[in-house]
Design a protein around this motif. Sequence first.
Motif, PDB file in Angstrom:
ATOM      1  N   ASN A 301       0.856  -1.188   0.000  1.00  0.00           N
ATOM      2  CA  ASN A 301       0.000   0.000   0.000  1.00  0.00           C
ATOM      3  C   ASN A 301       0.896   1.243   0.000  1.00  0.00           C
ATOM      4  O   ASN A 301       1.068   1.907   1.022  1.00  0.00           O
ATOM      5  CB  ASN A 301      -0.919  -0.012   1.220  1.00  0.00           C
ATOM      6  N   LEU A 302       1.454   1.554  -1.151  1.00  0.00           N
ATOM      7  CA  LEU A 302       2.495   2.574  -1.219  1.00  0.00           C
ATOM      8  C   LEU A 302       1.968   3.972  -0.934  1.00  0.00           C
ATOM      9  O   LEU A 302       2.669   4.800  -0.341  1.00  0.00           O
ATOM     10  CB  LEU A 302       3.168   2.522  -2.590  1.00  0.00           C
ATOM     11  N   GLU A 303       0.750   4.279  -1.361  1.00  0.00           N
ATOM     12  CA  GLU A 303       0.212   5.615  -1.093  1.00  0.00           C
ATOM     13  C   GLU A 303       0.015   5.829   0.400  1.00  0.00           C
ATOM     14  O   GLU A 303       0.327   6.894   0.942  1.00  0.00           O
ATOM     15  CB  GLU A 303      -1.111   5.797  -1.848  1.00  0.00           C
ATOM     16  N   LYS A 304      -0.525   4.822   1.090  1.00  0.00           N
ATOM     17  CA  LYS A 304      -0.715   4.929   2.540  1.00  0.00           C
ATOM     18  C   LYS A 304       0.631   5.020   3.251  1.00  0.00           C
ATOM     19  O   LYS A 304       0.785   5.783   4.213  1.00  0.00           O
ATOM     20  CB  LYS A 304      -1.513   3.745   3.067  1.00  0.00           C
ATOM     21  N   ALA A 305       1.595   4.244   2.781  1.00  0.00           N
ATOM     22  CA  ALA A 305       2.926   4.287   3.385  1.00  0.00           C
ATOM     23  C   ALA A 305       3.545   5.665   3.218  1.00  0.00           C
ATOM     24  O   ALA A 305       4.124   6.223   4.158  1.00  0.00           O
ATOM     25  CB  ALA A 305       3.823   3.220   2.752  1.00  0.00           C
ATOM     26  N   THR A 306       3.415   6.226   2.029  1.00  0.00           N
ATOM     27  CA  THR A 306       3.968   7.559   1.763  1.00  0.00           C
ATOM     28  C   THR A 306       3.337   8.602   2.672  1.00  0.00           C
ATOM     29  O   THR A 306       4.029   9.465   3.235  1.00  0.00           O
ATOM     30  CB  THR A 306       3.742   7.943   0.295  1.00  0.00           C
ATOM     31  N   ALA A 307       2.021   8.527   2.848  1.00  0.00           N
ATOM     32  CA  ALA A 307       1.319   9.504   3.685  1.00  0.00           C
ATOM     33  C   ALA A 307       1.812   9.446   5.126  1.00  0.00           C
ATOM     34  O   ALA A 307       2.071  10.486   5.749  1.00  0.00           O
ATOM     35  CB  ALA A 307      -0.185   9.249   3.619  1.00  0.00           C
ATOM     36  N   ASP A 308       1.959   8.240   5.678  1.00  0.00           N
ATOM     37  CA  ASP A 308       2.415   8.114   7.067  1.00  0.00           C
ATOM     38  C   ASP A 308       3.846   8.601   7.235  1.00  0.00           C
ATOM     39  O   ASP A 308       4.171   9.313   8.193  1.00  0.00           O
ATOM     40  CB  ASP A 308       2.301   6.656   7.525  1.00  0.00           C
ATOM     41  N   LEU A 309       4.713   8.218   6.322  1.00  0.00           N
ATOM     42  CA  LEU A 309       6.115   8.600   6.448  1.00  0.00           C
ATOM     43  C   LEU A 309       6.311  10.112   6.273  1.00  0.00           C
ATOM     44  O   LEU A 309       7.159  10.711   6.939  1.00  0.00           O
ATOM     45  CB  LEU A 309       6.949   7.825   5.428  1.00  0.00           C
ATOM     46  N   LYS A 310       5.512  10.722   5.411  1.00  0.00           N
ATOM     47  CA  LYS A 310       5.605  12.175   5.236  1.00  0.00           C
ATOM     48  C   LYS A 310       5.132  12.900   6.498  1.00  0.00           C
ATOM     49  O   LYS A 310       5.652  13.971   6.843  1.00  0.00           O
ATOM     50  CB  LYS A 310       4.790  12.612   4.030  1.00  0.00           C
ATOM     51  N   LYS A 311       4.156  12.332   7.192  1.00  0.00           N
ATOM     52  CA  LYS A 311       3.705  12.918   8.458  1.00  0.00           C
ATOM     53  C   LYS A 311       4.824  12.886   9.493  1.00  0.00           C
ATOM     54  O   LYS A 311       5.001  13.836  10.262  1.00  0.00           O
ATOM     55  CB  LYS A 311       2.481  12.165   8.981  1.00  0.00           C
ATOM     56  N   VAL A 312       5.576  11.790   9.522  1.00  0.00           N
ATOM     57  CA  VAL A 312       6.704  11.697  10.446  1.00  0.00           C
ATOM     58  C   VAL A 312       7.733  12.769  10.124  1.00  0.00           C
ATOM     59  O   VAL A 312       8.214  13.487  11.006  1.00  0.00           O
ATOM     60  CB  VAL A 312       7.342  10.292  10.385  1.00  0.00           C
ATOM     61  N   LEU A 313       8.076  12.906   8.846  1.00  0.00           N
ATOM     62  CA  LEU A 313       9.112  13.863   8.441  1.00  0.00           C
ATOM     63  C   LEU A 313       8.650  15.311   8.590  1.00  0.00           C
ATOM     64  O   LEU A 313       9.481  16.205   8.770  1.00  0.00           O
ATOM     65  CB  LEU A 313       9.531  13.576   7.003  1.00  0.00           C
ATOM     66  N   ALA A 314       7.351  15.535   8.525  1.00  0.00           N
ATOM     67  CA  ALA A 314       6.852  16.896   8.724  1.00  0.00           C
ATOM     68  C   ALA A 314       7.114  17.371  10.150  1.00  0.00           C
ATOM     69  O   ALA A 314       7.363  18.557  10.386  1.00  0.00           O
ATOM     70  CB  ALA A 314       5.357  16.954   8.414  1.00  0.00           C
ATOM     71  N   VAL A 315       7.071  16.443  11.089  1.00  0.00           N
ATOM     72  CA  VAL A 315       7.324  16.784  12.493  1.00  0.00           C
ATOM     73  C   VAL A 315       8.800  16.647  12.830  1.00  0.00           C
ATOM     74  O   VAL A 315       9.358  17.440  13.591  1.00  0.00           O
ATOM     75  CB  VAL A 315       6.479  15.881  13.424  1.00  0.00           C
ATOM     76  N   ASP A 316       9.454  15.660  12.244  1.00  0.00           N
ATOM     77  CA  ASP A 316      10.858  15.362  12.556  1.00  0.00           C
ATOM     78  C   ASP A 316      11.640  15.241  11.241  1.00  0.00           C
ATOM     79  O   ASP A 316      11.900  14.127  10.774  1.00  0.00           O
ATOM     80  CB  ASP A 316      10.928  14.070  13.363  1.00  0.00           C
ATOM     81  N   PRO A 317      12.016  16.358  10.626  1.00  0.00           N
ATOM     82  CA  PRO A 317      12.680  16.324   9.311  1.00  0.00           C
ATOM     83  C   PRO A 317      14.008  15.582   9.317  1.00  0.00           C
ATOM     84  O   PRO A 317      14.463  15.150   8.249  1.00  0.00           O
ATOM     85  CB  PRO A 317      12.893  17.807   8.989  1.00  0.00           C
ATOM     86  N   LYS A 318      14.631  15.422  10.461  1.00  0.00           N
ATOM     87  CA  LYS A 318      15.928  14.755  10.530  1.00  0.00           C
ATOM     88  C   LYS A 318      15.808  13.256  10.815  1.00  0.00           C
ATOM     89  O   LYS A 318      16.816  12.588  11.065  1.00  0.00           O
ATOM     90  CB  LYS A 318      16.777  15.411  11.617  1.00  0.00           C
ATOM     91  N   ASN A 319      14.632  12.763  10.772  1.00  0.00           N
ATOM     92  CA  ASN A 319      14.425  11.338  11.055  1.00  0.00           C
ATOM     93  C   ASN A 319      14.984  10.501   9.904  1.00  0.00           C
ATOM     94  O   ASN A 319      14.373  10.362   8.846  1.00  0.00           O
ATOM     95  CB  ASN A 319      12.927  11.067  11.246  1.00  0.00           C
ATOM     96  N   LEU A 320      16.169   9.947  10.106  1.00  0.00           N
ATOM     97  CA  LEU A 320      16.868   9.233   9.033  1.00  0.00           C
ATOM     98  C   LEU A 320      16.142   7.954   8.628  1.00  0.00           C
ATOM     99  O   LEU A 320      16.112   7.606   7.435  1.00  0.00           O
ATOM    100  CB  LEU A 320      18.297   8.900   9.482  1.00  0.00           C
ATOM    101  N   ALA A 321      15.574   7.250   9.602  1.00  0.00           N
ATOM    102  CA  ALA A 321      14.881   6.003   9.276  1.00  0.00           C
ATOM    103  C   ALA A 321      13.667   6.265   8.401  1.00  0.00           C
ATOM    104  O   ALA A 321      13.408   5.533   7.436  1.00  0.00           O
ATOM    105  CB  ALA A 321      14.464   5.287  10.563  1.00  0.00           C
ATOM    106  N   ALA A 322      12.914   7.325   8.706  1.00  0.00           N
ATOM    107  CA  ALA A 322      11.748   7.653   7.893  1.00  0.00           C
ATOM    108  C   ALA A 322      12.167   8.092   6.494  1.00  0.00           C
ATOM    109  O   ALA A 322      11.517   7.750   5.498  1.00  0.00           O
ATOM    110  CB  ALA A 322      10.938   8.747   8.580  1.00  0.00           C
ATOM    111  N   LYS A 323      13.255   8.856   6.391  1.00  0.00           N
ATOM    112  CA  LYS A 323      13.763   9.266   5.075  1.00  0.00           C
ATOM    113  C   LYS A 323      14.148   8.048   4.240  1.00  0.00           C
ATOM    114  O   LYS A 323      13.822   7.960   3.053  1.00  0.00           O
ATOM    115  CB  LYS A 323      14.967  10.178   5.238  1.00  0.00           C
ATOM    116  N   GLU A 324      14.866   7.143   4.866  1.00  0.00           N
ATOM    117  CA  GLU A 324      15.310   5.949   4.143  1.00  0.00           C
ATOM    118  C   GLU A 324      14.121   5.121   3.675  1.00  0.00           C
ATOM    119  O   GLU A 324      14.084   4.639   2.533  1.00  0.00           O
ATOM    120  CB  GLU A 324      16.222   5.121   5.042  1.00  0.00           C
TER     121      GLU A 324
END
Length: 349
Positions: A301-324
Amino acid sequence: METPPVSPLGEKDTSQPQQQWEKNSQESLDSTTRFRQQPGDPLTETFEQGLSPDPANRNLENPHETENLVAGLEGDSDKYHESTCEMPGSLQASNVWYCPDGSFVKKIIIRGHGLDKPKLGSRCRVLAFGFPFGSELLEGWTELTVGVGPWRDETWGELIEKCLESMCQGEEAELQLPGHSGPPVRLTLDSFTQGRDSWELETSEKEALAREERARGTEHFRAGNPAGAARCYGRALRLLLTLPPPGPAERTVLHANLAACQLLLGQPQLAAQNCDRVLEREPGHLKALYRRGVAQAALGNLEKATADLKKVLAVDPKNLAAKEELGKVVIEGKKQDAGLAQGLRKMFG
């Protein structure tokens, strides 16, 4: 008060040929396998091996230090069912009984007496043998306390506890497991002390037991044993789920920790469901958003995955695991688009 030991056990009925028992056992296992394929509560599912980053180095407290897949456990640094394996009414007169969650089939060799069965806190005197090598369970006479002790944390310990909760005093039984090719495990429940049902416990008692289970689960997780950790977190949740809503905040921590274990065990569907429960109470929970993003990516479910991970990065832009992880999702999305385009060209070219 401890129930006195039973009198010497009666003689076993050996009149039935061994071949007939093997045939019946196989039929029982087939039925059990069919039962297990039905959907159920996500907390009751079996835990299986999957991704395995080193959990020993996880930060268990700070949600901003998500440096690997599960980024540690919550608050310290997963259909569980209320499975007492009560005997279905249609099988009470039979010598073969199926555990409701499909984990084993029990054949009663010698029937016990009375109606009482071990409950939480019951100290059971048990004769056990036939465990496979490496099960870490002692054979011969031993005492086991239902609901207490690390003996329950491994797979065999959990099965034995379920079986004991279905036995009467003096009962002797054999356990057959789907997929287990060795001889059946044999248990005799000689005696047990009186215990209590979970509904009889005070709120403070349930919370104390849940904290013990959570602490033991964290120990297993740090030691690289996500399956044992998940069993502990599941038992803690079963205790807390019996409390009036909304329940203690620790339920959120346990659901998040259970999701971390399930990702490591290759159970993304269950992990996503547990993250949903966390996010229902705390929509901005970063670890749950990250873990659900990983789970959705694993489910395709790539669209759902993208939405969740972007929410993480919006709050924590330096989150390396979410970026990866987001980078992996983007690459996978491009592959899918390329494959779709190629398929369309072949169809209409």
